[in-house]
Every structure is written in structure tokens, then in C-alpha cells.
Design a protein around this motif. Structure first.
Motif, PDB file in Angstrom:
ATOM      1  N   HIS A   1      -4.825  -4.016  -1.300  1.00 13.65           N
ATOM      2  CA  HIS A   1      -3.878  -5.071  -1.679  1.00 13.65           C
ATOM      3  C   HIS A   1      -4.561  -5.942  -2.716  1.00 13.65           C
ATOM      4  CE1 HIS A   1      -5.886  -8.065   1.054  1.00 13.65           C
ATOM      5  NE2 HIS A   1      -6.112  -6.980   1.763  1.00 13.65           N
ATOM      6  N   ASP A   2      -3.807  -6.812  -3.369  1.00 18.81           N
ATOM      7  CA  ASP A   2      -4.315  -7.583  -4.498  1.00 18.81           C
ATOM      8  C   ASP A   2      -4.154  -9.080  -4.239  1.00 18.81           C
ATOM      9  OD1 ASP A   2      -5.377  -8.027  -7.061  1.00 18.81           O
ATOM     10  OD2 ASP A   2      -4.099  -6.493  -7.982  1.00 18.81           O
ATOM     11  N   ASN A   3      -4.834  -9.886  -5.036  1.00 23.81           N
ATOM     12  CA  ASN A   3      -4.700 -11.349  -4.975  1.00 23.81           C
ATOM     13  C   ASN A   3      -5.325 -11.948  -6.231  1.00 23.81           C
ATOM     14  OD1 ASN A   3      -7.643 -11.968  -4.400  1.00 23.81           O
ATOM     15  ND2 ASN A   3      -7.154 -10.771  -2.573  1.00 23.81           N
ATOM     16  N   ASP A   4      -5.278 -13.278  -6.330  1.00 20.48           N
ATOM     17  CA  ASP A   4      -5.788 -13.957  -7.527  1.00 20.48           C
ATOM     18  C   ASP A   4      -7.277 -14.275  -7.453  1.00 20.48           C
ATOM     19  OD1 ASP A   4      -5.891 -15.998  -5.672  1.00 20.48           O
ATOM     20  OD2 ASP A   4      -4.530 -17.347  -6.752  1.00 20.48           O
ATOM     21  N   GLY A   5      -7.958 -13.788  -6.412  1.00 19.55           N
ATOM     22  CA  GLY A   5      -9.380 -14.066  -6.248  1.00 19.55           C
ATOM     23  C   GLY A   5      -9.671 -15.285  -5.407  1.00 19.55           C
ATOM     24  N   ASN A   6      -8.629 -16.023  -5.055  1.00 23.71           N
ATOM     25  CA  ASN A   6      -8.810 -17.233  -4.251  1.00 23.71           C
ATOM     26  C   ASN A   6      -8.094 -17.163  -2.913  1.00 23.71           C
ATOM     27  OD1 ASN A   6     -10.291 -18.816  -6.284  1.00 23.71           O
ATOM     28  ND2 ASN A   6      -8.360 -18.785  -7.420  1.00 23.71           N
ATOM     29  N   THR A   7      -6.871 -16.674  -2.922  1.00 21.87           N
ATOM     30  CA  THR A   7      -6.045 -16.655  -1.721  1.00 21.87           C
ATOM     31  C   THR A   7      -5.766 -15.224  -1.279  1.00 21.87           C
ATOM     32  OG1 THR A   7      -4.973 -18.689  -2.462  1.00 21.87           O
ATOM     33  CG2 THR A   7      -3.881 -17.454  -0.704  1.00 21.87           C
ATOM     34  N   ASP A   8      -5.897 -14.971   0.007  1.00 16.92           N
ATOM     35  CA  ASP A   8      -5.650 -13.638   0.568  1.00 16.92           C
ATOM     36  C   ASP A   8      -4.147 -13.418   0.692  1.00 16.92           C
ATOM     37  OD1 ASP A   8      -6.081 -11.170   1.837  1.00 16.92           O
ATOM     38  OD2 ASP A   8      -6.147 -12.114   3.825  1.00 16.92           O
ATOM     39  N   SER A   9      -3.496 -13.163  -0.449  1.00 18.05           N
ATOM     40  CA  SER A   9      -2.035 -13.176  -0.518  1.00 18.05           C
ATOM     41  C   SER A   9      -1.373 -11.813  -0.366  1.00 18.05           C
ATOM     42  CB  SER A   9      -1.596 -13.812  -1.840  1.00 18.05           C
ATOM     43  OG  SER A   9      -2.292 -13.240  -2.930  1.00 18.05           O
ATOM     44  N   HIS A  10      -2.134 -10.741  -0.304  1.00 16.16           N
ATOM     45  CA  HIS A  10      -1.611  -9.390  -0.098  1.00 16.16           C
ATOM     46  C   HIS A  10      -0.514  -9.025  -1.097  1.00 16.16           C
ATOM     47  CE1 HIS A  10      -3.668  -8.243   3.742  1.00 16.16           C
ATOM     48  NE2 HIS A  10      -3.953  -9.538   3.662  1.00 16.16           N
ATOM     49  N   LEU A  11      -0.840  -9.204  -2.369  1.00 18.61           N
ATOM     50  CA  LEU A  11       0.076  -8.831  -3.446  1.00 18.61           C
ATOM     51  C   LEU A  11       0.033  -7.327  -3.687  1.00 18.61           C
ATOM     52  CD1 LEU A  11      -0.861 -11.611  -6.046  1.00 18.61           C
ATOM     53  CD2 LEU A  11       1.007 -11.663  -4.378  1.00 18.61           C
TER      54      LEU A  11
ATOM     55  N   SER B   1      -4.996   2.622   3.188  1.00 14.56           N
ATOM     56  CA  SER B   1      -3.791   2.006   3.722  1.00 14.56           C
ATOM     57  C   SER B   1      -3.322   0.869   2.830  1.00 14.56           C
ATOM     58  CB  SER B   1      -4.074   1.465   5.137  1.00 14.56           C
ATOM     59  OG  SER B   1      -2.917   0.893   5.705  1.00 14.56           O
ATOM     60  N   LEU B   2      -2.070   0.933   2.403  1.00 11.34           N
ATOM     61  CA  LEU B   2      -1.475  -0.125   1.590  1.00 11.34           C
ATOM     62  C   LEU B   2      -1.009  -1.245   2.516  1.00 11.34           C
ATOM     63  CD1 LEU B   2       0.468   2.298  -0.704  1.00 11.34           C
ATOM     64  CD2 LEU B   2      -1.302   0.732  -1.496  1.00 11.34           C
ATOM     65  N   GLU B   3      -1.629  -2.405   2.369  1.00 17.03           N
ATOM     66  CA  GLU B   3      -1.390  -3.526   3.289  1.00 17.03           C
ATOM     67  C   GLU B   3      -0.695  -4.645   2.516  1.00 17.03           C
ATOM     68  OE1 GLU B   3      -4.123  -4.910   6.935  1.00 17.03           O
ATOM     69  OE2 GLU B   3      -4.771  -5.757   5.025  1.00 17.03           O
ATOM     70  N   LEU B   4       0.608  -4.481   2.324  1.00 19.15           N
ATOM     71  CA  LEU B   4       1.377  -5.380   1.454  1.00 19.15           C
ATOM     72  C   LEU B   4       2.384  -6.206   2.250  1.00 19.15           C
ATOM     73  CD1 LEU B   4       0.401  -5.040  -1.426  1.00 19.15           C
ATOM     74  CD2 LEU B   4       0.465  -2.803  -0.374  1.00 19.15           C
ATOM     75  N   GLY B   5       2.944  -7.210   1.573  1.00 20.26           N
ATOM     76  CA  GLY B   5       3.868  -8.114   2.224  1.00 20.26           C
ATOM     77  C   GLY B   5       5.306  -7.652   2.263  1.00 20.26           C
ATOM     78  N   SER B   6       5.649  -6.587   1.550  1.00 13.74           N
ATOM     79  CA  SER B   6       7.018  -6.064   1.570  1.00 13.74           C
ATOM     80  C   SER B   6       6.989  -4.555   1.361  1.00 13.74           C
ATOM     81  CB  SER B   6       7.875  -6.716   0.482  1.00 13.74           C
ATOM     82  OG  SER B   6       7.530  -6.223  -0.799  1.00 13.74           O
ATOM     83  N   LEU B   7       8.031  -3.899   1.822  1.00 15.46           N
ATOM     84  CA  LEU B   7       8.100  -2.444   1.676  1.00 15.46           C
ATOM     85  C   LEU B   7       8.253  -2.058   0.210  1.00 15.46           C
ATOM     86  CD1 LEU B   7       8.061   0.246   3.105  1.00 15.46           C
ATOM     87  CD2 LEU B   7      10.527   0.026   3.507  1.00 15.46           C
ATOM     88  N   ASP B   8       8.994  -2.838  -0.561  1.00 17.88           N
ATOM     89  CA  ASP B   8       9.141  -2.557  -1.995  1.00 17.88           C
ATOM     90  C   ASP B   8       7.778  -2.599  -2.686  1.00 17.88           C
ATOM     91  OD1 ASP B   8      11.857  -2.187  -1.860  1.00 17.88           O
ATOM     92  OD2 ASP B   8      12.374  -4.213  -2.501  1.00 17.88           O
ATOM     93  N   ALA B   9       6.963  -3.614  -2.336  1.00 20.62           N
ATOM     94  CA  ALA B   9       5.623  -3.728  -2.929  1.00 20.62           C
ATOM     95  C   ALA B   9       4.760  -2.545  -2.527  1.00 20.62           C
ATOM     96  CB  ALA B   9       4.972  -5.041  -2.504  1.00 20.62           C
ATOM     97  N   ALA B  10       4.915  -2.083  -1.293  1.00 22.29           N
ATOM     98  CA  ALA B  10       4.141  -0.930  -0.832  1.00 22.29           C
ATOM     99  C   ALA B  10       4.516   0.326  -1.610  1.00 22.29           C
ATOM    100  CB  ALA B  10       4.355  -0.718   0.661  1.00 22.29           C
ATOM    101  N   MET B  11       5.809   0.532  -1.827  1.00 25.95           N
ATOM    102  CA  MET B  11       6.248   1.724  -2.566  1.00 25.95           C
ATOM    103  C   MET B  11       5.814   1.656  -4.031  1.00 25.95           C
ATOM    104  SD  MET B  11       9.957   2.717  -0.903  1.00 25.95           S
ATOM    105  CE  MET B  11      10.734   1.129  -1.124  1.00 25.95           C
TER     106      MET B  11
END
Length: 254
Positions: free
Chosen positions: A201-211, A234-244
């Protein structure tokens, strides 16, 4: 081997989450985060395993972590935390899980005051976890944590200290490390074959935002090249669309 975590459907029941995720093509497993609506126990696992097997999918279990502290200096809390993890291990054995992901212990006002006791108790718990998992024949991986004051296990050196002397494995969370050292190659080089699972998953380097992948500051072209291919991803994202979308991102960059 690539899969999707149920974090992307955390606002619905586990049955609904598994149904939705299982319809995504190209995945090998679903990682069940055993929290809140998705809690697994010895009474409900059979139904969820049937769903997975019906779609030809394997499973990974992320053990409960909210209100859990295996390094608590309060023995009743430590014992209760271990009992919850051990029940999860038993479920994982019954479900034929690829592995179980656990969080390390974390600090408290008491453990900050008595750091030597904290280290001793933390290690004792990890050794108990190793013995119990070995008896059940399951693999347990300790996950590195994001930047947050009370969290332990944030660097590769600290994770190595925690698993040293045990047969426990490592779950490498790329997004978490992006908030700490960003030393991705060092993490892989130091922990090597002990890394059996990866959280993407991704983030801005400061917050564990699971982008979604590519939506933050993780240097994915570099990172995807060095991630262990034998590990499950494992893709650990905040929405199914983001995971796909992130599934397609991974396919494009490897």
C-alpha cells in the motif's frame, strides 16, 4: 502469489467481503483481517472457508491487534492477548492458512519506565507464540510497524532483534516502512528468507493512509524489483476499487 486483504471491505460483514473480493480475477488468496466485523473464531470459520474453497482461493489470516499487547507488563492483559492469538492460530490450522500475521507488542507508560522488563516479557511472549505455532504446524510472521510513538518493530534492525532466536517469520509492510526509514533494500537484504509475506500500500511518507499503489511516495519501480518473489503479496487498501487498480499497477511494473 498475490492476494487482497479484507481491509478494502471493512465496513461490511466478512461473508460479504469474501464474496466481493473473490469475484476479482487474478488473485490467489484473500487475507482475512480478524477484526471487528471480520473476526474469525472457532465457531464461524467453516462457513468462510467454504466460500474461499468454492472460488479456489487460499487464505492468510491477520491476527487481531486492536487492544492486544503481547508485551504488556500487566500479566492478565498479556495472557489474554496470547489466548486470543492462540485461538486464531487454531483457526488458521483448521482453515489450512498459508500463514498468520501478528503485530509485535507495543509500549505503555509502565514499559517506558521499566524497559528491561518490557524487553524480557516481549521476548517471552514471542517464544511462547513460536512454540504454540510450531506445535500446530502453522507459520507466523511478525509485521513491521509504522511511525507512531508507542509502536515497536518499526525498523528492520528491531524486527530482527524480535525474531532472533526463534523460528518466527517476517511480514514486510512496505507502506509502514515508508513512514519510518524508507530503507526498502536494507529491509529485504537484512531479513532475507525470513520474509514470507508482504503488505502493499502507499502513503505520503507521514501518515499510514493505505493509498493505492502509485498514489503516494513509495518508489514502486525500485521496490517491486527487490521484493522476494517466494513471499505472498497482499494488497492492503482502503477500498476494493483501489485494490483492483493496484493489481493492474503491479502487473504493469513487474
Amino acid at each position: 502469489m498475490i492476494g487482497i486483504s479484507t481491509t478494502c471491505c471493512s465496513d461490511v460483514s466478512l461473508g460479504t467481503a469474501l464474496y466481493k473480493i473473490s469475484r476479482v480475477g487474478g488473485i490467489d488468496f484473500i487475507e482475512i483481517v480478524s477484526e471487528n466485523y471480520h473476526m474469525l473464531d472457532r465457531y464461524n470459520w467453516r462457513l468462510h472457508l467454504e466460500t474461499l474453497e468454492g472460488r479456489g482461493l487460499k487464505n492468510v489470516i491477520h491476527a487481531p491487534f486492536s487492544d492486544i499487547n503481547i508485551a504488556s507488563l500487566n500479566e492478565k492483559i498479556r495472557r489474554a492477548s496470547l489466548d486470543i492469538l492462540f485461538e486464531t492460530f487454531e483457526v488458521a490450522q483448521s482453515m489450512g492458512s498459508l500463514l498468520v500475521v501478528i503485530h509485535p507488542g507495543h509500549l505503555s507508560p509502565a514499559s517506558m519506565r521499566f524497559p528491561k522488563a518490557y524487553e524480557k516479557i516481549h521476548k517471552r511472549s514471542l517464544e511462547e507464540i513460536e512454540r504454540y505455532s510450531r506445535r500446530l504446524g502453522i507459520r507466523v510472521a511478525v509485521e513491521n510497524m509504522p511511525a507512531f510513538p508507542i509502536l515497536d518493530g518499526r525498523t528492520c534492525e528491531r524486527i530482527q532483534e524480535l525474531v532472533d532466536g526463534t523460528e518466527l517469520y517476517v511480514a514486510f509492510d512496505v507502506g509502514h516502512l515508508n513512514t519510518v526509514t524508507r530503507n526498502f533494500r536494507e529491509f529485504v537484504d537484512l531479513l532475507g528468507d525470513r520474509i514470507i509475506h508482504v503488505h502493499l500500500h502507499d502513503n505520503d511518507g507521514n501518515t499510514d493512509s493505505h493509498l493505492g499503489l502509485g498514489k503516494g511516495s513509495v518508489p514502486w519501480k525500485e521496490v517491486l524489483k527487490i521484493l522476494p518473489r517466494k513471499a505472498s503479496w497482499s494488497l492492503e487498501l482502503g477500498s476494493l476499487d483501489a485494490a483492483m487498480e493496484s493489481m493492474e499497477f503491479v502487473k504493469m511494473h513487474i
